[in-house]
Structure formats: C-alpha cells, structure tokens
Design a protein around this motif. Structure first.
Motif, PDB file in Angstrom:
ATOM      1  N   TYR A   1      -5.358 -13.829   0.380  1.00 19.98           N
ATOM      2  CA  TYR A   1      -5.540 -13.774  -1.070  1.00 19.98           C
ATOM      3  C   TYR A   1      -6.062 -12.397  -1.502  1.00 19.98           C
ATOM      4  O   TYR A   1      -5.645 -11.856  -2.530  1.00 19.98           O
ATOM      5  CB  TYR A   1      -6.512 -14.863  -1.530  1.00 19.98           C
ATOM      6  CG  TYR A   1      -5.993 -16.276  -1.417  1.00 19.98           C
ATOM      7  CD1 TYR A   1      -4.638 -16.575  -1.569  1.00 19.98           C
ATOM      8  CD2 TYR A   1      -6.854 -17.338  -1.155  1.00 19.98           C
ATOM      9  CE1 TYR A   1      -4.162 -17.879  -1.467  1.00 19.98           C
ATOM     10  CE2 TYR A   1      -6.393 -18.647  -1.063  1.00 19.98           C
ATOM     11  CZ  TYR A   1      -5.042 -18.907  -1.213  1.00 19.98           C
ATOM     12  OH  TYR A   1      -4.576 -20.197  -1.111  1.00 19.98           O
TER      13      TYR A   1
ATOM     14  N   TYR B   1       2.824 -15.711  -5.489  1.00 21.14           N
ATOM     15  CA  TYR B   1       1.614 -14.879  -5.537  1.00 21.14           C
ATOM     16  C   TYR B   1       1.581 -14.039  -6.816  1.00 21.14           C
ATOM     17  O   TYR B   1       0.519 -13.851  -7.417  1.00 21.14           O
ATOM     18  CB  TYR B   1       1.543 -13.976  -4.309  1.00 21.14           C
ATOM     19  CG  TYR B   1       1.014 -14.660  -3.079  1.00 21.14           C
ATOM     20  CD1 TYR B   1      -0.262 -15.223  -3.071  1.00 21.14           C
ATOM     21  CD2 TYR B   1       1.767 -14.744  -1.917  1.00 21.14           C
ATOM     22  CE1 TYR B   1      -0.762 -15.853  -1.946  1.00 21.14           C
ATOM     23  CE2 TYR B   1       1.276 -15.382  -0.784  1.00 21.14           C
ATOM     24  CZ  TYR B   1       0.008 -15.931  -0.805  1.00 21.14           C
ATOM     25  OH  TYR B   1      -0.483 -16.565   0.313  1.00 21.14           O
TER      26      TYR B   1
ATOM     27  N   THR C   1       6.399 -14.453  -2.362  1.00 18.65           N
ATOM     28  CA  THR C   1       6.037 -13.318  -3.218  1.00 18.65           C
ATOM     29  C   THR C   1       5.967 -13.711  -4.683  1.00 18.65           C
ATOM     30  O   THR C   1       5.001 -13.375  -5.394  1.00 18.65           O
ATOM     31  CB  THR C   1       7.034 -12.161  -3.038  1.00 18.65           C
ATOM     32  OG1 THR C   1       7.005 -11.726  -1.676  1.00 18.65           O
ATOM     33  CG2 THR C   1       6.666 -10.991  -3.933  1.00 18.65           C
TER      34      THR C   1
ATOM     35  N   GLY D   1      -6.589 -17.558  -6.137  1.00 18.83           N
ATOM     36  CA  GLY D   1      -6.244 -18.191  -4.869  1.00 18.83           C
ATOM     37  C   GLY D   1      -7.300 -19.222  -4.495  1.00 18.83           C
ATOM     38  O   GLY D   1      -8.496 -18.929  -4.540  1.00 18.83           O
TER      39      GLY D   1
ATOM     40  N   LYS E   1      -3.327 -10.021  -1.706  1.00 15.43           N
ATOM     41  CA  LYS E   1      -2.461 -10.237  -2.866  1.00 15.43           C
ATOM     42  C   LYS E   1      -3.182  -9.929  -4.176  1.00 15.43           C
ATOM     43  O   LYS E   1      -2.631 -10.116  -5.260  1.00 15.43           O
ATOM     44  CB  LYS E   1      -1.969 -11.685  -2.894  1.00 15.43           C
ATOM     45  CG  LYS E   1      -1.291 -12.139  -1.613  1.00 15.43           C
ATOM     46  CD  LYS E   1      -0.140 -11.243  -1.207  1.00 15.43           C
ATOM     47  CE  LYS E   1       0.505 -11.731   0.096  1.00 15.43           C
ATOM     48  NZ  LYS E   1       1.584 -10.825   0.567  1.00 15.43           N
TER      49      LYS E   1
END
Length: 366
Positions: free
Chosen positions: A281, A253, A250, A259, A284
């Motif tokens: 990705y 990210y 986490t 990404g 996120k």
C-alpha cells in the motif's frame, strides 16, 4: 562466503516467491555466493506421511547436500517444525560445526491460524521437537517484535517491497472515499468489521459522504462476506471482486483512496505484524488502516490509522474524518507522493534485510 537457502515449493504463491528472490538478491549483492534448494512438490504419499508425528518430513531434498561447502544455511520455515527439521539442522552442525543456522519464521505466533485436527497435529509435533532446536539454530529471523522464539535469539526485520515508481490515478472531482483490500481472505483479515461498519454508517448517517469498499481476493471467508453484503443490501457499496491477476490490480490501486490491512489479527493470536500488504500500500501511495500494531505504529505517521484490536464494527465516520484531514492542505497526488517516498526511504529490501546481513558478516568474520 557460501550460503544455502532452503524453502518449500512456493510456485503457487507469487508474493512469497518474489520475497525469497529479493532476499537471495540481497545475499548476492553483499558478497555471499548462494545455492538455492527448493523442496519438491508434495504428492499424496508426503501428505499422508506428514500426518504421523515421528515420520513426517518437511524437507526431503536435502540428503545430497555437502554441508562442509557452506558457511551458513538459511531455512524458511515450512508447515511444521517436526523431527525432520531437527534432524536436518543437527546433521548440518555435526558435519560442519562452524556452519551458521538461521531459521526464518514468517509469522509468529501462528498456531491459532489452524484449527481442528491440523492444529492438534502441529501442536503435538512442535511440543516434541522445537525445544531441541536451541542446540543447532543460531538465530531466528522474525517479522514480529519477539526477542526470543523457541528459546533462540531473534533477528527482527520488517517486510519490504519493490518501490519501482509511483503510478497514481487522476484527481477525483467528487468527495467520495474508496477503500481497498487485497488479500487471500482468511478469518484474521477481519473485513467483516468493515462491512459491519458500513452497514451502520449508511443506516445512521443522513449527510453521508459516499464511502465504498472494494475487496480483491478469495478464500475461506468470502462466502460469509457475500452473505453479509446481501443481507445488509450493500451491493452498491461493497464490491467483492474475487481473485485478480497482478496485471489487473493497477486500475484498482489507482481508483483507491485508502488501503485496508488486516483488521483482526487478534483472532489468530498475533499482537504485532510487519505486514507485507502494508508495504505494498505504501508503494501505491495509499494511506493505511490496520487492526494490529505494526512497524508503522512507532513512527507517528499521519497517513497510518490503527483501529482497535477487537471484533467491534469499524467506525466509518472516524475514518472519513481522518482521511479528509489528510487532504486539508494538499492534493491526493501530493499525499500519495509523500507516502511513496516514505516507503521507499524505509522499506526497501536492502534496508529491511540488513540485520541478517550484518549478523552473518559479523559471525563469519569471527
């Protein structure tokens, strides 16, 4: 409507296991009663036996299946399509001529992912046996854009992800750009291209933006990457973090701006790839860089950037300009929310798996 799902033991591969569980959920949600048959763990006897063309056996826990109890069988391809797979689907069709046989091929083409004796072994077995699958397999499920595989019509689907909520970090105060790659590191991921690009960027750009690359994962090419970073003295720029637990990802990210998907799928002979990592990705809220055509290419998305499918170094200045242009009239938070919403609207499991559900319902209703 009863179905049986056959797969290898994948307890070591959480991401794939989760995808299978989601597929099973989609079957159940759409009225299919599913039985799951997991191949047992392999021992040394199985490994040695699988080296012999006429005696290798991919699925060895299927002898007690009563095929007459099922309307369809969904088989996730194992390591190789050998005689045992042909024997399996032939038995299913012989004992139940009305059963629908679906074979999922997770990656295609896949032969160039192997080398040496392993590649020769797989090529010989598949040359002998895949031609016979046309008699017994009704459809091949693929994440590629092929219309036929092994002479069998395809159901083309995309990878999906669980879009359960966006958890983004705070707005940055500086202008740095942090790239993130998460993968089991194989030669076709091509992150050497990005390291080469960063080497050139920092060697030639006097007014440079701080651009870093964090790579999470390990695998056969990690030592190569470590050597490149050391040789180019990029330790302050490229951070090789090794394998991390899911619970640890986490923060990575949240700190990332972009990404990075596979950059060298051409090395394994793949020209189109519906990337699972790309969907992660999106979930996120990250813009994506890819080195192969994907299911995002045709959509003309501003937050998706495809580099050339070759071995040249990545032009970091181009990436910098593209990313800064994305933030011309919006905050990073707004960009992340836009990306997340797009992924949620297009790449949930109910949407991407629908071609399989529709085909089965139509075939069974006939």
């Amino acid at each position: 409507m009863n179905g049986i799902y056959l797969s290898q033991d994948l307890t070591h591969a959480y991401g794939i296991l989760e995808k299978i569980n989601k597929q099973l959920n989609e079957f159940e949600k759409n009225g299919f009663h599913m039985t799951r048959q997991i191949n047992g763990k392999r021992n040394i006897f199985h490994l040695l036996r699988n080296l012999v063309p006429f005696f290798s056996e991919q699925y060895f826990n299927t002898k007690t299946i009563n095929w007459k109890n099922f309307d369809f069988v969904y088989i996730r391809k194992g390591a190789v399509l050998d005689k045992s797979v042909v024997r399996l689907v032939k038995k299913a069709k012989t004992l139940n001529p009305n059963i629908i046989v679906i074979l999922e091929v997770p990656t295609y083409p896949y032969m160039d992912e192997f080398n040496g004796l392993v590649k020769f072994d797989i090529m010989m077995k598949e040359k002998l046996w895949t031609g016979k699958l046309t008699k017994y397999v009704d459809r091949v499920v693929t994440y590629s854009d092929d219309q036929k595989i092994f002479g069998i019509e395809c159901l083309n689907i995309s990878n999906a992800y669980e879009f359960s909520g966006l958890n983004i970090g705070s707005e940055k105060k500086d202008q740095s750009i942090n790239l993130l790659g998460v993968a089991t590191l194989c030669f076709y991921h091509g992150y050497d291209r990005l390291i080469e690009g960063l080497h050139k960027y920092y060697a030639n750009n006097l007014n440079k933006t701080e651009i870093t690359f964090t790579l999470i994962g390990d695998g056969p090419v990690l030592k190569k990457y470590q050597k490149m970073v050391t040789d180019y003295q990029l330790e302050h720029v490229v951070h090789l973090e090794g394998r991390k637990q899911l619970s640890e990802l986490t923060s990575f990210y949240q700190a990332a701006d972009i990404g990075v998907d596979s950059l060298a799928r051409h090395r394994s002979g793949v020209s189109y790839n519906s990337s699972l990592k790309g969907k992660e990705y999106l979930a996120k809220g990250l813009p994506i860089i890819s080195g192969v055509k994907t299911d995002l290419d045709e959509r003309n998305l501003p937050f998706y950037y495809r580099v050339s499918s070759d071995d040249t170094a990545i032009e970091i200045s181009d990436i910098e300009n593209w990313y800064k242009n994305l933030l011309k009239d919006k905050t990073k938070k707004q960009l992340s929310e836009e990306i997340y919403l797009y992924g949620k609207n297009n790449f949930t499991f109910d949407k991407t798996f629908s071609p399989v559900i529709a085909y089965l319902k139509g075939a069974i209703d006939e």
